[in-house]
Every structure is written in C-alpha cells, then in structure tokens.
Write a protein that holds these residues in place. Structure first.
Motif, short mmCIF file in Angstrom:
data_model
loop_
_atom_site.label_atom_id
_atom_site.label_comp_id
_atom_site.label_asym_id
_atom_site.label_seq_id
_atom_site.Cartn_x
_atom_site.Cartn_y
_atom_site.Cartn_z
N ASP A 1 -0.14 -2.02 -4.87
CA ASP A 1 -1.41 -2.73 -5.07
C ASP A 1 -2.58 -1.85 -4.68
N VAL A 2 -2.41 -1.10 -3.61
CA VAL A 2 -3.44 -0.21 -3.08
C VAL A 2 -2.79 1.15 -2.86
N LEU A 3 -3.54 2.21 -3.11
CA LEU A 3 -3.04 3.56 -2.90
C LEU A 3 -4.04 4.33 -2.03
N PHE A 4 -3.54 4.93 -0.97
CA PHE A 4 -4.34 5.81 -0.11
C PHE A 4 -3.96 7.24 -0.43
N HIS A 5 -4.97 8.09 -0.67
CA HIS A 5 -4.71 9.50 -0.91
C HIS A 5 -5.39 10.32 0.19
N LEU A 6 -4.59 11.14 0.86
CA LEU A 6 -5.08 12.03 1.91
C LEU A 6 -4.93 13.46 1.42
N HIS A 7 -5.94 14.27 1.61
CA HIS A 7 -5.86 15.66 1.16
C HIS A 7 -4.92 16.49 2.03
N ARG A 8 -4.93 16.24 3.33
CA ARG A 8 -4.09 17.02 4.24
C ARG A 8 -3.52 16.09 5.30
N ILE A 9 -2.23 16.28 5.59
CA ILE A 9 -1.59 15.51 6.65
C ILE A 9 -1.06 16.46 7.70
N THR A 10 -0.82 15.96 8.90
CA THR A 10 -0.30 16.76 10.00
C THR A 10 0.86 16.02 10.64
N ALA A 11 1.93 16.72 10.91
CA ALA A 11 3.11 16.11 11.53
C ALA A 11 2.76 15.49 12.86
N ALA A 12 3.37 14.36 13.14
CA ALA A 12 3.20 13.70 14.43
C ALA A 12 3.87 14.54 15.51
N ASP A 13 3.34 14.49 16.72
CA ASP A 13 3.99 15.13 17.86
C ASP A 13 5.18 14.30 18.29
N LEU A 14 6.33 14.92 18.37
CA LEU A 14 7.54 14.20 18.79
C LEU A 14 7.54 14.08 20.32
N ALA B 1 0.86 -1.19 0.00
CA ALA B 1 0.00 0.00 0.00
C ALA B 1 0.89 1.24 0.00
N GLY B 2 0.59 2.17 -0.89
CA GLY B 2 1.31 3.43 -0.96
C GLY B 2 0.43 4.57 -0.48
N PHE B 3 1.05 5.69 -0.16
CA PHE B 3 0.34 6.86 0.34
C PHE B 3 0.76 8.08 -0.45
N THR B 4 -0.21 8.92 -0.80
CA THR B 4 0.05 10.23 -1.38
C THR B 4 -0.76 11.24 -0.58
N PHE B 5 -0.38 12.52 -0.69
CA PHE B 5 -1.14 13.56 0.00
C PHE B 5 -1.06 14.85 -0.77
N GLY B 6 -2.07 15.69 -0.53
CA GLY B 6 -2.14 16.98 -1.22
C GLY B 6 -1.25 18.04 -0.59
N GLN B 7 -1.37 18.22 0.72
CA GLN B 7 -0.57 19.23 1.41
C GLN B 7 -0.55 18.92 2.89
N GLY B 8 0.32 19.63 3.62
CA GLY B 8 0.35 19.45 5.07
C GLY B 8 1.75 19.51 5.63
#
Length: 181
Positions: free
Chosen positions: A167-180, A79-86
């Motif tokens: 095989d599968v692609l997930f697309h997210l419009h906006r992502i947010t950085a994880a809290d360290l 599974a792959g991931f793409t995103f628009g912005q964030g």
C-alpha cells in the motif's frame, strides 16, 4: 501437519507447503492477538512476509500479508521498503557456519525497481501506492528485479510488482547495518 517442522525442509517439493503454513500461522496469531486486545497493531516483518504478493511464488506461494488481507480486509495496510545501496546484517549463505555478519551492496542495475526509484528524488521518500498517478502506478505494477533481503545473503533479486504488493513504499538511498549487541 501440525508444525512447520512437520514438513521435510530438505525436500524442494515440501518447501512451498511449509512456507505457506508458516505465513498462515503468523497471520492467524497476529489476528488472534489483535482480536484479544481490541487494539490497533503494528506488525514488523520482512517485506516478503508483509507483501500481498510473493516475489518467489514457486517456493513461497502465499505471504502473511495475503493471509492478513483475506482475514481483515482493508483494515490491513502494508508498507514495503527499498534502498539504493548500503549495508545490512544477514547469515552468510556461502558459509552456513558463519554467524550473522555485515554485508555491503552497491546500486542495482538499470531496469531494477531500486535503480529507478533511486533516480526519482535525491532524498529519501515514500509513496502511497494506492493514490499514485496512473502512469507511475502502471510502471510500479510491472515485475522488476528487486532486493528482498531476509535472514540470509547472498540471494538474487526477485521479480517484484511493487504496486500490487504494498500500500505504501518507503525508498531509502542508503542504509547502514544495525550494530549487533
């Protein structure tokens, strides 16, 4: 060579060999563990590792995903991931002494995979690339600029062929950085 650090990582000619070695060993370890336990497994790694194809074959010739597909066949699904912005966390390539920090990016330009995928639906979604209709699959088979963000930033988008890579692609419009922590 016995380890990745047996390669000269400052010699551009040896980097592809080191990356191939690293991903082969990661795949071998994953398959070994699965065969020891007999359990199904979920492997979480950067898209560049789990993909079947490399977006940068000159420096990164064979991915862990390609090795896994060779070792276990169709039992491996990626599974792959793409995103628009964030925003996201990464090491700053412009300041190697900088610890991991948050980066923010806007949308990629027209012609990129993310730009078109962002226009498909107003909400986040996934595509089963194995069963996508022929016209979409043909579009997804062409190399287009794509963000492949790993541990370091900034990097240039890579020419990625999404359909042959995942095989599968997930697309997210906006992502947010994880809290360290």
């Amino acid at each position: 060579m016995g380890t990745e650090f047996g390669y000269d990582l400052f010699d551009p000619a040896e980097i592809p060999q080191a990356m191939r070695y690293r991903d082969r060993v990661m795949a071998e370890n994953t398959v070994w563990w699965q065969r020891q336990t007999g359990h199904r497994m979920l492997l979480s790694a950067h898209d560049g590792h789990v993909a079947y194809e490399s977006g940068d074959p000159a420096n990164y010739p064979t991915s862990q995903g390609a090795f896994l597909r060779d070792m276990v066949g169709d039992d491996y699904l990626t599974a792959g991931f793409t995103f628009g912005q964030g925003s996201f966390n990464a090491n700053d390539m412009t300041d190697p002494a900088e610890p991991v920090r948050v980066f923010s990016v806007g949308p990629l330009e027209p012609g990129s995979n993310e730009h078109t995928l962002n226009a498909v639906s107003p909400g986040d979604y996934y595509l089963d690339l194995r069963t996508t209709p022929a016209p979409a699959r043909a579009w997804l088979a062409e190399p287009r600029p794509t963000r492949f963000i790993g541990t370091a930033w900034p990097t240039e988008p890579l020419p990625v062929r999404l359909a042959p890579s995942f095989d599968v692609l997930f697309h997210l419009h906006r992502i947010t950085a994880a809290d360290l922590l």
